[in-house]
Write a protein that holds these residues in place. Sequence first.
Motif, PDB file in Angstrom:
ATOM      1  N   ALA A 102       0.845  -1.197   0.000  1.00 33.35           N
ATOM      2  CA  ALA A 102       0.000   0.000   0.000  1.00 33.35           C
ATOM      3  C   ALA A 102       0.875   1.240   0.000  1.00 33.35           C
ATOM      4  O   ALA A 102       2.007   1.218   0.494  1.00 33.35           O
ATOM      5  CB  ALA A 102      -0.915   0.014   1.229  1.00 33.35           C
ATOM      6  N   ASP A 103       0.337   2.327  -0.566  1.00 33.92           N
ATOM      7  CA  ASP A 103       1.030   3.620  -0.543  1.00 33.92           C
ATOM      8  C   ASP A 103       2.463   3.530  -1.054  1.00 33.92           C
ATOM      9  O   ASP A 103       3.366   4.206  -0.546  1.00 33.92           O
ATOM     10  CB  ASP A 103       1.028   4.204   0.874  1.00 33.92           C
ATOM     11  N   GLY A 104       2.711   2.662  -2.051  1.00 35.82           N
ATOM     12  CA  GLY A 104       4.023   2.585  -2.670  1.00 35.82           C
ATOM     13  C   GLY A 104       5.029   1.726  -1.953  1.00 35.82           C
ATOM     14  O   GLY A 104       6.174   1.617  -2.392  1.00 35.82           O
ATOM     15  N   GLY A 105       4.641   1.069  -0.841  1.00 37.02           N
ATOM     16  CA  GLY A 105       5.600   0.270  -0.102  1.00 37.02           C
ATOM     17  C   GLY A 105       4.948  -0.901   0.609  1.00 37.02           C
ATOM     18  O   GLY A 105       3.865  -1.350   0.234  1.00 37.02           O
ATOM     19  N   LEU A 106       5.619  -1.372   1.660  1.00 32.77           N
ATOM     20  CA  LEU A 106       5.148  -2.527   2.412  1.00 32.77           C
ATOM     21  C   LEU A 106       4.940  -2.138   3.876  1.00 32.77           C
ATOM     22  O   LEU A 106       5.877  -1.725   4.560  1.00 32.77           O
ATOM     23  CB  LEU A 106       6.163  -3.668   2.325  1.00 32.77           C
ATOM     24  N   SER A 136      10.353 -16.599   5.697  1.00 32.03           N
ATOM     25  CA  SER A 136      10.747 -15.329   6.310  1.00 32.03           C
ATOM     26  C   SER A 136      10.875 -14.189   5.310  1.00 32.03           C
ATOM     27  O   SER A 136      11.441 -13.140   5.631  1.00 32.03           O
ATOM     28  CB  SER A 136      12.086 -15.494   7.051  1.00 32.03           C
ATOM     29  N   HIS A 137      10.329 -14.375   4.101  1.00 33.33           N
ATOM     30  CA  HIS A 137      10.458 -13.335   3.078  1.00 33.33           C
ATOM     31  C   HIS A 137       9.102 -12.953   2.475  1.00 33.33           C
ATOM     32  O   HIS A 137       8.184 -13.775   2.400  1.00 33.33           O
ATOM     33  CB  HIS A 137      11.385 -13.782   1.948  1.00 33.33           C
ATOM     34  N   ALA A 138       9.020 -11.705   2.080  1.00 37.85           N
ATOM     35  CA  ALA A 138       7.915 -11.223   1.254  1.00 37.85           C
ATOM     36  C   ALA A 138       8.491 -10.918  -0.125  1.00 37.85           C
ATOM     37  O   ALA A 138       9.588 -10.339  -0.234  1.00 37.85           O
ATOM     38  CB  ALA A 138       7.285  -9.971   1.849  1.00 37.85           C
ATOM     39  N   TYR A 139       7.771 -11.319  -1.166  1.00 40.59           N
ATOM     40  CA  TYR A 139       8.183 -11.051  -2.540  1.00 40.59           C
ATOM     41  C   TYR A 139       7.152 -10.120  -3.149  1.00 40.59           C
ATOM     42  O   TYR A 139       5.956 -10.394  -3.087  1.00 40.59           O
ATOM     43  CB  TYR A 139       8.284 -12.352  -3.333  1.00 40.59           C
ATOM     44  N   ASP A 152      11.036  -7.209  -5.745  1.00 43.81           N
ATOM     45  CA  ASP A 152      11.754  -6.953  -4.505  1.00 43.81           C
ATOM     46  C   ASP A 152      11.641  -8.136  -3.562  1.00 43.81           C
ATOM     47  O   ASP A 152      10.578  -8.772  -3.461  1.00 43.81           O
ATOM     48  CB  ASP A 152      11.189  -5.719  -3.793  1.00 43.81           C
ATOM     49  N   VAL A 153      12.732  -8.432  -2.852  1.00 40.71           N
ATOM     50  CA  VAL A 153      12.758  -9.449  -1.813  1.00 40.71           C
ATOM     51  C   VAL A 153      12.948  -8.737  -0.479  1.00 40.71           C
ATOM     52  O   VAL A 153      13.908  -7.969  -0.310  1.00 40.71           O
ATOM     53  CB  VAL A 153      13.894 -10.466  -2.025  1.00 40.71           C
ATOM     54  N   VAL A 154      12.019  -8.989   0.457  1.00 42.58           N
ATOM     55  CA  VAL A 154      12.050  -8.294   1.742  1.00 42.58           C
ATOM     56  C   VAL A 154      12.120  -9.309   2.875  1.00 42.58           C
ATOM     57  O   VAL A 154      11.337 -10.269   2.912  1.00 42.58           O
ATOM     58  CB  VAL A 154      10.799  -7.407   1.922  1.00 42.58           C
ATOM     59  N   ASP A 155      13.049  -9.095   3.796  1.00 42.99           N
ATOM     60  CA  ASP A 155      13.155  -9.929   4.986  1.00 42.99           C
ATOM     61  C   ASP A 155      12.097  -9.458   5.984  1.00 42.99           C
ATOM     62  O   ASP A 155      12.115  -8.312   6.430  1.00 42.99           O
ATOM     63  CB  ASP A 155      14.553  -9.781   5.594  1.00 42.99           C
ATOM     64  N   ILE A 156      11.149 -10.360   6.324  1.00 36.55           N
ATOM     65  CA  ILE A 156      10.061  -9.992   7.244  1.00 36.55           C
ATOM     66  C   ILE A 156      10.173 -10.745   8.564  1.00 36.55           C
ATOM     67  O   ILE A 156       9.207 -10.819   9.323  1.00 36.55           O
ATOM     68  CB  ILE A 156       8.682 -10.245   6.603  1.00 36.55           C
ATOM     69  N   SER A 157      11.355 -11.318   8.833  1.00 37.93           N
ATOM     70  CA  SER A 157      11.519 -12.094  10.059  1.00 37.93           C
ATOM     71  C   SER A 157      11.324 -11.238  11.302  1.00 37.93           C
ATOM     72  O   SER A 157      10.922 -11.746  12.350  1.00 37.93           O
ATOM     73  CB  SER A 157      12.900 -12.767  10.086  1.00 37.93           C
ATOM     74  N   PRO A 159       9.066  -8.103  11.994  1.00 35.18           N
ATOM     75  CA  PRO A 159       8.061  -7.204  11.407  1.00 35.18           C
ATOM     76  C   PRO A 159       8.234  -5.727  11.771  1.00 35.18           C
ATOM     77  O   PRO A 159       7.796  -4.856  11.026  1.00 35.18           O
ATOM     78  CB  PRO A 159       6.736  -7.741  11.956  1.00 35.18           C
ATOM     79  N   THR A 160       8.877  -5.451  12.895  1.00 37.53           N
ATOM     80  CA  THR A 160       9.084  -4.048  13.274  1.00 37.53           C
ATOM     81  C   THR A 160      10.257  -3.418  12.530  1.00 37.53           C
ATOM     82  O   THR A 160      10.470  -2.206  12.631  1.00 37.53           O
ATOM     83  CB  THR A 160       9.324  -3.927  14.786  1.00 37.53           C
ATOM     84  N   ALA A 161      11.022  -4.225  11.797  1.00 35.82           N
ATOM     85  CA  ALA A 161      12.185  -3.702  11.076  1.00 35.82           C
ATOM     86  C   ALA A 161      12.372  -4.481   9.775  1.00 35.82           C
ATOM     87  O   ALA A 161      13.401  -5.119   9.554  1.00 35.82           O
ATOM     88  CB  ALA A 161      13.434  -3.795  11.946  1.00 35.82           C
ATOM     89  N   THR A 162      11.360  -4.461   8.908  1.00 29.39           N
ATOM     90  CA  THR A 162      11.466  -5.153   7.625  1.00 29.39           C
ATOM     91  C   THR A 162      12.583  -4.521   6.795  1.00 29.39           C
ATOM     92  O   THR A 162      12.848  -3.319   6.881  1.00 29.39           O
ATOM     93  CB  THR A 162      10.140  -5.085   6.859  1.00 29.39           C
ATOM     94  N   GLU A 163      13.229  -5.352   5.981  1.00 32.18           N
ATOM     95  CA  GLU A 163      14.400  -4.876   5.240  1.00 32.18           C
ATOM     96  C   GLU A 163      14.425  -5.455   3.833  1.00 32.18           C
ATOM     97  O   GLU A 163      14.261  -6.666   3.648  1.00 32.18           O
ATOM     98  CB  GLU A 163      15.675  -5.278   5.980  1.00 32.18           C
ATOM     99  N   ARG A 164      14.622  -4.606   2.849  1.00 28.35           N
ATOM    100  CA  ARG A 164      14.796  -5.074   1.475  1.00 28.35           C
ATOM    101  C   ARG A 164      16.187  -5.671   1.363  1.00 28.35           C
ATOM    102  O   ARG A 164      17.186  -4.993   1.614  1.00 28.35           O
ATOM    103  CB  ARG A 164      14.634  -3.931   0.474  1.00 28.35           C
TER     104      ARG A 164
END
Length: 227
Positions: A102-106, A136-139, A152-157, A159-164
Amino acid sequence: MPEIFRKRSILLLTILVLATTAAGRADDGCLTERGRVRMTNIVNVAVSGHLVTSLQRGNWNSRPTVRVGIVRLHEVVDIGAWNPRRYVAEIGLDASTAFVAADGGLFALDLSDPSSPVELSYLDLIDAQHLTLDQSHAYLTATGVGGDGWFDVVDISEPTATERVGGIYWPQPDAEKHAIDASGDIAVIADADGLLVLDVSNASSPEAKGRLAHPEARDVALVGDHA
């Protein structure tokens, strides 16, 4: 009113929560409707345990919304909501955490209290549109300037600090992205030109491995080694 707009204006979602009947009954194995919630302008739905989330597009008199429901024995209760600023595109659930393009991001949302979703983090990406979760990833996919492809591959392990952690770009004018799914080391994108297969075994450096020509592929799901 033109027919296409009339159809869009009356678009309704009916959430049907189905479960197998109790063992030992004559109709064992049948599906039973547990409840209905009627909503308008729905984008998509995600389910995790007793949580049901749905995305509503905004219109001239309403804001885009993530709606949160819970499944009870004989009903589905619409209990909470969260509003992005501009638009919602797609949602995925991991237990009681929602990840929303949403809103251009995750966005990551804590739904442990379904009546009061809490925003945990926001990761700025390039016009995020479609997403899928795997371990542990969002694609995510996006349509860049001129319709070029972004992945994009995002580490969601955490949730308070997701990282591309990785991504790939490929020039692809006018190839609109429609859906994405991932399983293990493979991700598949359905777009206007067909199915694009990516190797995501190295999250920091995904690779495009091949393409199946299937014009206007609208959706994709992976089951084992098959799409």
